[in-house]
Design a protein around this motif. Structure first.
Motif: not given
Length: 321
Positions: A129-134, A164-168, A171-175
């Motif tokens: 299982i993996v979670s993801m934002t950026d 997220p690693s920084q403020v956006y 959109r914070a999601t980055s594939f």
């Protein structure tokens, strides 16, 4: 099957500390013996001294065993594929909190429900299982333990975990966060068939064309679009967030991503059968290997500490007697 082991075996050297109280006790008895000789008093019987020495040794030994942290480990035989592994990746950005109405299941909740159904159809394949934002965060490495998968999924996967690693502003999601999955050894070495199932609403920043070079032919991605038109993010009071509106362009964007990284198209969250077939086609069928899997450790240290109360109580009684 059951096994027995120590988590910190070197801490059992604490048993050597029994030398100190024993030496102190023997020194005290030797001094008392000389005083009794000077006063012409009778010496105590040996049976009154030996129990104290035994109690000191037993107390220190029990504490030493407890410090070594003994555990009973339940073991069972597991049959699993050695040539295939899979990761279920969950988009955990804020937009995955959207739902069709206040109190209705969010996108992330629906993604988890779909993942549990899909996991049951891949019982012979180790799944992580993996979670993801950026960025990507592994919550669980590939395993065939379905109970562990369920527990990790329900307890560890949540919106904005990881944040997220920084403020956006957008959109914070980055594939682009998919790249570490194949470049950071998430999959075990020697695994030929690598499946990546991505549960996302597709509302992400612009996809880089370099993603194709990183993923293509190294993993087989299956994209599941967990999204419905008109969904909103609702606050606790039931009011929709005025700053969020579901992006209708996410359907085409996710299809473009699938085509870019080696797939034909993405799947909707209602296409459970096609998703399961695509996942099975990616890993195929092969023989399994059998190994011993250890789980459900039962700690015994508290019981050894509790048993130490018996010699301690005897020593206290003996001192006051």
């Amino acid at each position: 099957m059951h096994g027995f082991s120590f988590l910190t075996p070197f801490d059992a050297l604490f048993a050597l500390a029994a030398i100190l109280p024993l030496a102190a006790f023997l020194g005290t008895e030797r001094r008392a013996g000389r005083i009794r000789q000077l006063l012409s008093l009778p010496s105590p019987r040996r049976r009154t001294v030996i129990p104290v020495a035994i109690a000191l040794t037993v107390l220190t030994s029990l504490v030493a065993v407890a410090a070594a942290q003994p555990v009973v480990v339940r073991q069972h035989l597991v049959s699993e594929r050695a040539d295939a592994q899979a990761f279920f990746l969950f988009d955990t950005s804020l937009s995955m909190r959207a739902s069709g109405g206040a109190g209705e299941p969010s996108r992330l909740v629906r993604a988890k429900q779909l993942a549990l159904r899909l996991r049951a159809k891949l019982g012979d394949v180790p799944v992580g299982i993996v979670s993801m934002t950026d960025r990507s965060l592994p919550n669980m490495m590939p395993s065939t333990d379905i109970a562990l998968f369920r527990r990790t999924l329900l307890q560890s996967v949540a919106v904005n975990h990881p944040p997220p690693s920084q403020v956006y502003n957008g959109r914070a999601t980055s594939f682009q966060a998919l790249v570490p999955l194949v470049e950071s050894h998430f999959f075990s070495q020697g695994v030929q068939r690598r499946l990546l199932v991505v549960f996302t609403d597709g509302e992400s920043s612009k996809v880089s064309p370099f993603l194709s070079a990183s993923l293509h032919r190294r993993v087989t991605p299956v994209y599941v679009h967990v999204w419905q038109p008109g969904e909103r993010i609702y606050a606790r009071d039931g009011r929709p967030d005025p700053n969020y509106v579901a992006d209708r362009g996410s359907v085409a964007a996710l299809d473009q991503l699938a085509e870019l990284t080696g797939g034909r198209h993405s799947f909707t969250e209602t296409q459970v059968g096609p998703v399961a077939r695509a996942a099975r086609n990616a890993v195929g069928y092969a023989g399994t290997r059998t190994r011993i899997d250890a789980y459900a450790r039962v700690a015994l240290a508290p019981w050894f500490v509790l048993a130490g109360a018996v010699p301690l109580a005897f020593l206290l009684w003996r001192r006051n007697a």
